[in-house]
Every structure is written in structure tokens, then in C-alpha cells.
Design a protein around this motif. Structure first.
Motif, PDB file in Angstrom:
ATOM      1  N   SER A   1      -2.663   9.749  -1.617  1.00 19.54           N
ATOM      2  CA  SER A   1      -1.753   9.985  -2.714  1.00 19.54           C
ATOM      3  C   SER A   1      -1.539  11.433  -2.855  1.00 19.54           C
ATOM      4  N   ARG A   2      -0.368  11.802  -3.509  1.00 17.65           N
ATOM      5  CA  ARG A   2      -0.102  13.224  -3.745  1.00 17.65           C
ATOM      6  C   ARG A   2      -0.606  13.659  -5.108  1.00 17.65           C
TER       7      ARG A   2
ATOM      8  N   MET B   1      -3.935  -8.089  -6.153  1.00 21.53           N
ATOM      9  CA  MET B   1      -3.134  -9.343  -5.987  1.00 21.53           C
ATOM     10  C   MET B   1      -1.775  -8.861  -5.411  1.00 21.53           C
ATOM     11  N   ASN B   2      -1.315  -7.798  -5.664  1.00 21.51           N
ATOM     12  CA  ASN B   2       0.150  -7.459  -5.570  1.00 21.51           C
ATOM     13  C   ASN B   2       0.210  -6.025  -5.359  1.00 21.51           C
ATOM     14  N   VAL B   3       0.971  -5.489  -4.493  1.00 19.39           N
ATOM     15  CA  VAL B   3       1.162  -4.089  -4.183  1.00 19.39           C
ATOM     16  C   VAL B   3       2.714  -3.874  -4.419  1.00 19.39           C
ATOM     17  N   ASN B   4       3.196  -3.020  -5.438  1.00 19.94           N
ATOM     18  CA  ASN B   4       4.641  -2.798  -5.793  1.00 19.94           C
ATOM     19  C   ASN B   4       4.805  -1.330  -5.536  1.00 19.94           C
ATOM     20  N   TYR B   5       6.039  -1.073  -4.485  1.00 17.40           N
ATOM     21  CA  TYR B   5       6.223   0.174  -4.266  1.00 17.40           C
ATOM     22  C   TYR B   5       7.701   0.444  -4.549  1.00 17.40           C
ATOM     23  N   GLN B   6       8.003   1.200  -5.546  1.00 12.70           N
ATOM     24  CA  GLN B   6       9.083   1.660  -6.190  1.00 12.70           C
ATOM     25  C   GLN B   6       9.457   2.925  -5.636  1.00 12.70           C
ATOM     26  N   SER B   7      10.410   2.827  -4.546  1.00 12.54           N
ATOM     27  CA  SER B   7      10.831   4.151  -3.755  1.00 12.54           C
ATOM     28  C   SER B   7      11.788   4.835  -4.170  1.00 12.54           C
ATOM     29  N   MET B   8      12.924   4.387  -4.471  1.00 11.58           N
ATOM     30  CA  MET B   8      14.147   4.881  -4.936  1.00 11.58           C
ATOM     31  C   MET B   8      14.354   5.382  -6.399  1.00 11.58           C
ATOM     32  N   VAL B   9      13.263   5.786  -6.979  1.00 13.45           N
ATOM     33  CA  VAL B   9      13.039   6.287  -8.433  1.00 13.45           C
ATOM     34  C   VAL B   9      12.340   7.489  -8.222  1.00 13.45           C
ATOM     35  N   SER B  10      12.385   8.525  -9.365  1.00 10.79           N
ATOM     36  CA  SER B  10      11.664   9.630  -9.160  1.00 10.79           C
ATOM     37  C   SER B  10      10.765   9.359 -10.362  1.00 10.79           C
ATOM     38  N   PRO B  11       9.473   9.685 -10.125  1.00 15.59           N
ATOM     39  CA  PRO B  11       8.733   9.723  -8.537  1.00 15.59           C
ATOM     40  C   PRO B  11       8.649   8.455  -8.163  1.00 15.59           C
ATOM     41  N   ASP B  12       8.583   8.413  -6.845  1.00 16.07           N
ATOM     42  CA  ASP B  12       8.216   6.987  -6.032  1.00 16.07           C
ATOM     43  C   ASP B  12       7.049   6.629  -6.248  1.00 16.07           C
ATOM     44  N   LYS B  13       6.506   5.460  -6.807  1.00 16.56           N
ATOM     45  CA  LYS B  13       4.923   5.197  -7.285  1.00 16.56           C
ATOM     46  C   LYS B  13       4.663   3.717  -6.479  1.00 16.56           C
ATOM     47  N   VAL B  14       3.515   3.821  -6.412  1.00 17.43           N
ATOM     48  CA  VAL B  14       2.900   2.602  -5.887  1.00 17.43           C
ATOM     49  C   VAL B  14       1.865   2.146  -7.181  1.00 17.43           C
ATOM     50  N   THR B  15       2.276   0.691  -7.446  1.00 18.68           N
ATOM     51  CA  THR B  15       1.481  -0.088  -8.434  1.00 18.68           C
ATOM     52  C   THR B  15       0.689  -1.364  -7.967  1.00 18.68           C
ATOM     53  N   LEU B  16      -0.686  -1.250  -8.047  1.00 15.80           N
ATOM     54  CA  LEU B  16      -1.585  -2.167  -7.524  1.00 15.80           C
ATOM     55  C   LEU B  16      -1.798  -3.198  -8.664  1.00 15.80           C
ATOM     56  N   THR B  17      -1.253  -4.561  -8.628  1.00 17.09           N
ATOM     57  CA  THR B  17      -1.783  -5.484  -9.494  1.00 17.09           C
ATOM     58  C   THR B  17      -3.179  -6.060  -9.235  1.00 17.09           C
ATOM     59  N   LEU B  18      -4.075  -5.874 -10.307  1.00 11.93           N
ATOM     60  CA  LEU B  18      -5.683  -6.469  -9.837  1.00 11.93           C
ATOM     61  C   LEU B  18      -5.735  -7.903 -10.262  1.00 11.93           C
ATOM     62  N   ARG B  19      -6.722  -8.520  -9.649  1.00 14.62           N
ATOM     63  CA  ARG B  19      -7.069  -9.947 -10.183  1.00 14.62           C
ATOM     64  C   ARG B  19      -7.939  -9.827 -11.604  1.00 14.62           C
ATOM     65  N   ASN B  20      -8.640  -8.919 -11.685  1.00 15.25           N
ATOM     66  CA  ASN B  20      -9.506  -8.786 -12.902  1.00 15.25           C
ATOM     67  C   ASN B  20      -8.885  -7.337 -13.838  1.00 15.25           C
TER      68      ASN B  20
ATOM     69  N   PHE C   1      -0.366   4.924  -8.478  1.00 13.39           N
ATOM     70  CA  PHE C   1      -0.480   6.299  -7.829  1.00 13.39           C
ATOM     71  C   PHE C   1       0.882   6.951  -7.394  1.00 13.39           C
ATOM     72  N   LEU C   2       0.890   8.151  -7.162  1.00 12.84           N
ATOM     73  CA  LEU C   2       2.251   8.672  -6.293  1.00 12.84           C
ATOM     74  C   LEU C   2       1.583   8.863  -4.835  1.00 12.84           C
ATOM     75  N   PRO C   3       2.392   7.955  -3.953  1.00 12.85           N
ATOM     76  CA  PRO C   3       1.835   8.004  -2.519  1.00 12.85           C
ATOM     77  C   PRO C   3       2.276   9.332  -1.758  1.00 12.85           C
ATOM     78  N   ALA C   4       1.403   9.619  -1.006  1.00 18.76           N
ATOM     79  CA  ALA C   4       1.783  10.665  -0.196  1.00 18.76           C
ATOM     80  C   ALA C   4       2.930  10.492   0.679  1.00 18.76           C
TER      81      ALA C   4
END
Length: 181
Positions: free
Chosen positions: A22-23, A107-126, A139-142
Motif C-alpha cells: 500500500s501507499r 471473500m471478495n477483492v474490489n479495486y476502484q481504479s478510476m476514482v481519486s484515490p484508487d482504493k482496494v476493499t477486501l470483503t471478509l468472511r467474518n 487500503f490505497l494500493p501502491a
């Protein structure tokens, strides 16, 4: 050689020995809002000074302040300061708190790239150990390529090889759990 440091949770490996995926959110969370508030405050004072009193134009910078507070709260709510790659898990650092998320529990990895800031959201089972009300961590990806970020106009998104690798590793970890169970 891996060093160790003592935390409230016991002995943990030192984070500088691990790969950072992450950055830092420091500039976006702390520095830019101060610059924004300084400029809009200067604009507000300038309107008041040149108008000689109250004017309707005072609502423009006040609206900018409200818009900034709302958009920054939405964009950076729950974003980790740093994320370290431990191989089969990720360590999310929120100030002095740390949370370890195992890839098999994602469960899921969501990468929002064409927004500011680009962001990765992980959906967890618990639900997250840090916040029991949600089952998401972000988190904000590197960035690999700072300027263009490997923009793919075919898919209308910015590609990030670290995120693509993380998605494949999550899928592999889930397959191993499904095959073992």
C-alpha cells in the motif's frame, strides 16, 4: 534476518522486513485537507474583507469546506495507513493498531481504479477484529507506474499488477481451503 518488536498482542515480526503493498495515506488524510482548509479560509476572509461585510458569496467557500469534509470522510473512512504482505496473510496497520487478515478469509477483492484515490476493499468472511460492525478492510494500493498507472482503455480502468496478483493469491488460498475441507 527477521527482527521482532513487542506489541500489546505479544511478539510480532518487524514490519520493515515485509513487502509493502500500500501507499501511505498520510498526504491524502492530513496534508491535503490542511492545504484545502487554508485556501478556503483565505478565500472566505478575502470575500468578507472586500465585500465590507456579509455577502451571499460567503456561501461558496463554506460550501467547499462542507463538500471537502463529506468527500474526504467517504473516501478515507476505514483506510489503513499501511498494509504489509506476509505471504498467506496481510497486516493492516491503523496508527498503533494492527490487524492480520488471512487470504483464505477474504471473500471478495474490489479495486476502484478510476476514482481519486484508487482504493482496494477486501470483503471478509467474518467481521473485522478492529471494527465489529463491518466485514470490510480497505487500503490505497501502491502504484507501479506513477503517471499513467497502466491505464487500460479497453476495460476503462487503471490496471495495477499488485492488485491483480493479490486477487490471484486470494483465489488460490480459497481453493486450498476448499480442497482441504
Amino acid at each position: 534476518m527477521i527482527g521482532f518488536e513487542v506489541h500489546l498482542n505479544g511478539i510480532m515480526p518487524m514490519q520493515q522486513d515485509l513487502r509493502t503493498i500500500s501507499r501511505s495515506a498520510l498526504f491524502s488524510r492530513k496534508v491535503f485537507p490542511v492545504i484545502w482548509l487554508t485556501l478556503t479560509s483565505f478565500m472566505t476572509l478575502s470575500f468578507l474583507y472586500h465585500a465590507g461585510g456579509f455577502t451571499i458569496a460567503i456561501f461558496i467557500p463554506l460550501g467547499m469546506i462542507v463538500f471537502m469534509a463529506h468527500s474526504f470522510k467517504r473516501s478515507y473512512a476505514g483506510v489503513a495507513n499501511r498494509v504489509y504482505d506476509n505471504g498467506d496473510s496481510l497486516t493492516f496497520v491503523y496508527g498503533k493498531e494492527q490487524e492480520i487478515v488471512y487470504l483464505k478469509d477474504v471473500m471478495n477483492v474490489n479495486y476502484q481504479s478510476m476514482v481519486s484515490p484508487d482504493k482496494v476493499t477486501l470483503t471478509l468472511r467474518n467481521p473485522s477484529a478492529r471494527d465489529h460492525s463491518t466485514n470490510e478492510v480497505a487500503f490505497l494500493p501502491a502504484r507501479i507506474n506513477w503517471v499513467t498507472g497502466d491505464i487500460s482503455f479497453k476495460h476503462l480502468r487503471r490496471k495495477n499488477r499488485l492488485v491483480d496478483e493479490l486477487i490471484e493469491r486470494v483465489d488460490t488460498a480459497r481453493r486450498h481451503v476448499d480442497n482441504a475441507g
